[in-house]
Design a protein around this motif. Structure first.
Motif, PDB file in Angstrom:
ATOM      1  N   UNK A 214       0.539   2.374  16.824  1.00 46.77           N
ATOM      2  CA  UNK A 214       0.504   2.451  15.359  1.00 46.77           C
ATOM      3  C   UNK A 214       1.848   2.892  14.774  1.00 46.77           C
ATOM      4  N   UNK A 215       2.742   3.430  15.605  1.00 46.69           N
ATOM      5  CA  UNK A 215       4.071   3.777  15.101  1.00 46.69           C
ATOM      6  C   UNK A 215       4.819   2.523  14.661  1.00 46.69           C
ATOM      7  N   UNK A 216       4.548   1.400  15.332  1.00 48.89           N
ATOM      8  CA  UNK A 216       5.176   0.141  14.936  1.00 48.89           C
ATOM      9  C   UNK A 216       4.576  -0.391  13.636  1.00 48.89           C
ATOM     10  N   UNK A 217       3.397   0.130  13.258  1.00 50.18           N
ATOM     11  CA  UNK A 217       2.753  -0.303  12.005  1.00 50.18           C
ATOM     12  C   UNK A 217       3.384   0.344  10.784  1.00 50.18           C
ATOM     13  N   UNK A 218       4.135   1.424  10.980  1.00 46.78           N
ATOM     14  CA  UNK A 218       4.654   2.174   9.832  1.00 46.78           C
ATOM     15  C   UNK A 218       5.505   1.302   8.911  1.00 46.78           C
ATOM     16  N   UNK A 219       6.365   0.472   9.492  1.00 46.98           N
ATOM     17  CA  UNK A 219       7.191  -0.401   8.673  1.00 46.98           C
ATOM     18  C   UNK A 219       6.373  -1.381   7.847  1.00 46.98           C
ATOM     19  N   UNK A 220       5.236  -1.817   8.388  1.00 51.46           N
ATOM     20  CA  UNK A 220       4.361  -2.734   7.655  1.00 51.46           C
ATOM     21  C   UNK A 220       3.674  -2.018   6.502  1.00 51.46           C
ATOM     22  N   UNK A 221       3.289  -0.750   6.712  1.00 51.00           N
ATOM     23  CA  UNK A 221       2.695   0.023   5.611  1.00 51.00           C
ATOM     24  C   UNK A 221       3.729   0.309   4.534  1.00 51.00           C
ATOM     25  N   UNK A 222       4.974   0.539   4.937  1.00 55.43           N
ATOM     26  CA  UNK A 222       6.059   0.719   3.968  1.00 55.43           C
ATOM     27  C   UNK A 222       6.206  -0.531   3.109  1.00 55.43           C
ATOM     28  N   UNK A 223       6.180  -1.705   3.744  1.00 60.54           N
ATOM     29  CA  UNK A 223       6.271  -2.966   2.996  1.00 60.54           C
ATOM     30  C   UNK A 223       5.053  -3.167   2.099  1.00 60.54           C
ATOM     31  N   UNK A 224       3.867  -2.828   2.614  1.00 62.92           N
ATOM     32  CA  UNK A 224       2.646  -2.997   1.829  1.00 62.92           C
ATOM     33  C   UNK A 224       2.655  -2.119   0.590  1.00 62.92           C
ATOM     34  N   UNK A 225       3.357  -0.995   0.663  1.00 61.89           N
ATOM     35  CA  UNK A 225       3.486  -0.100  -0.486  1.00 61.89           C
ATOM     36  C   UNK A 225       4.383  -0.703  -1.561  1.00 61.89           C
ATOM     37  N   UNK A 226       5.169  -1.727  -1.186  1.00 60.54           N
ATOM     38  CA  UNK A 226       6.097  -2.339  -2.125  1.00 60.54           C
ATOM     39  C   UNK A 226       7.536  -1.939  -1.887  1.00 60.54           C
TER      40      UNK A 226
END
Length: 428
Positions: A214-226
């Motif tokens: 899930x550490x690799x997911x952090x960048x995707x959540x950052x993008x999802x935030x805008x």
């Protein structure tokens, strides 16, 4: 007009060119999601056991572990913001071997983790409501989380995760304060020491708490935030540091509980998630049923937030993986609405239900353990590779601090990987 409205509803989050000058603390979110996902029931048990066996002696290792994880998560998100690409695109640029490894790993990992996570979430519910069998609670938790993730966009998902981490924080820290920690002894634990027989626990505490894939997911959540441009780098770093400060507080609180309630009384916990049920019994004897029930609610919040985070974050990784295999890029894509995202939600939820009935086949466990042992070294080493390459604009490449921390992380995870593989081969 209806078509236009539909297109707007399905469009990915808008790119925000720059954050506001003031009120940046109010923007924090993806890091909270990462913290809530990364600290699962198994992590709490591992920390409890370390405290119960060695008291405060390994407190320093928990602090170092959070610093290492800050570097890993920051590197992942920095690659997203600096390049406009995703981690999967970065891995793909290193060669097709990364796709083979990741594709095999994410399928086996999801199948086994799905059953494990659903069982962990069912444990406190079965303790609170014993009339309903454990397997039914597990199936209900997995299914409800899958439906919620499928039907809601990132904003709602983030708000729910904030609620659960708030609940976790209040309960776990509250219990730690109730056991009256010895501040003097705790401070001595900040001085690095390795008691006899604690090497594996020390390495595990540094490397194991606070997230894996899930550490690799952090960048995707950052993008999802805008957050999609380098202008958001400062906000991301604040967000990331806050998330691992929260993780650190959780770890320290559980270590305090283990040291004060279990170490002094020489109480041994069960391994695995059931160790938290043992702690519940200790809390019931010492503080009564009300505190015991509140702790079980905190146990549930910890486990359910990990399910929600994995169901969302790792499904994003899989959706991007499939998209890139088909020749696309992750840039600007609304991965939450793809069939690949929905398929992986199904894969995490429905097939693993078979393991709830029949247990985990030995061979599958061996493969799962071996592939999982290699993931964190894979993440650390590829981040060093990517963040020092021409793929990243010069001003956003890693400096000596980042390279040093990522190098320490890589070395640590390689040692843990070797230990894990030896354990698998020897059957220990």
């Amino acid at each position: 007009m209806n078509d236009v409205t539909k297109q707007q509803a399905e469009a990915p989050p808008a790119d925000l060119s720059a954050p506001p000058r003031h009120g940046r603390w109010k923007l924090i979110g993806p890091g909270i999601v990462a913290a809530a996902t990364g600290v699962g029931a198994g992590d709490l048990v591992a920390t409890l056991i370390a405290g119960s066996r060695f008291g405060y002696a390994l407190l320093w290792a928990a602090v170092i572990g959070c610093i290492v994880k800050i570097a890993l998560a920051e590197g992942s998100a920095r690659y997203h913001l600096a390049t406009g690409s995703t981690m999967l695109e970065g891995w793909r640029s290193l060669g097709k071997w990364t796709s083979w490894y990741f594709g095999i790993y994410i399928m086996i990992w999801g199948f086994v983790y799905g059953a494990t996570a659903m069982s962990a979430t069912a444990l406190p519910l079965a303790a609170l409501f014993p009339a309903v069998p454990l397997w039914l609670w597990a199936m209900l938790c997995g299914s409800i989380c899958a439906v919620f993730v499928a039907l809601n966009r990132y904003e709602m998902f983030e708000n729910v995760m904030k609620f659960f981490i708030g609940l976790m924080f209040v309960i776990v820290v509250g219990v730690a304060l109730m056991v009256a920690p010895n501040i003097g002894n705790a401070l001595t634990g900040l001085v690095p020491s390795i008691p006899e027989g604690s090497v594996v626990y020390t390495l595990g505490l540094i490397g194991g708490v606070g997230g894996t894939i899930t550490m690799a997911s952090y960048g995707y959540w950052v993008n999802a935030k805008g957050w999609r441009t380098p202008a958001w780098m400062g906000v991301m770093r604040l967000d990331n540091r806050v998330s691992y400060a929260i993780t650190g507080i959780f770890v320290v609180a559980m270590l305090i509980i283990g040291a004060e309630m279990l170490y002094t009384a020489q109480i041994t916990l069960s391994t695995g998630d059931r160790g938290l049920l043992d702690l519940d019994e200790v809390l019931r004897e010492r503080f009564g049923p009300v505190v015991s029930t509140i702790f079980l609610i905190g146990f549930f919040a910890t486990a359910i937030s990990s399910i929600l985070g994995v169901w969302h974050g790792v499904s994003l990784l899989f959706a991007d993986f499939v998209h890139i295999l088909r020749g696309g890029t992750g840039r600007g894509q609304n991965l939450e609405k793809t069939n690949a995202f929905r398929f992986y939600l199904f894969w995490l939820t429905i097939p693993p239900m078979a393991l709830l009935w029949f247990g985990r086949p030995f061979t599958l466990v061996i493969v799962y353990g071996a592939l999982g042992a290699f993931f964190m070294p894979f993440l650390a080493l590829t981040l060093i590779w990517l963040l020092n390459s021409s793929r990243v604009p010069k001003e956003w490449r890693s400096g000596w601090v980042s390279n040093g921390l990522l190098g320490v992380a890589a070395l640590l995870f390689i040692v843990l990987c070797i230990n894990e593989v030896i354990g698998l081969v020897s059957g220990g």
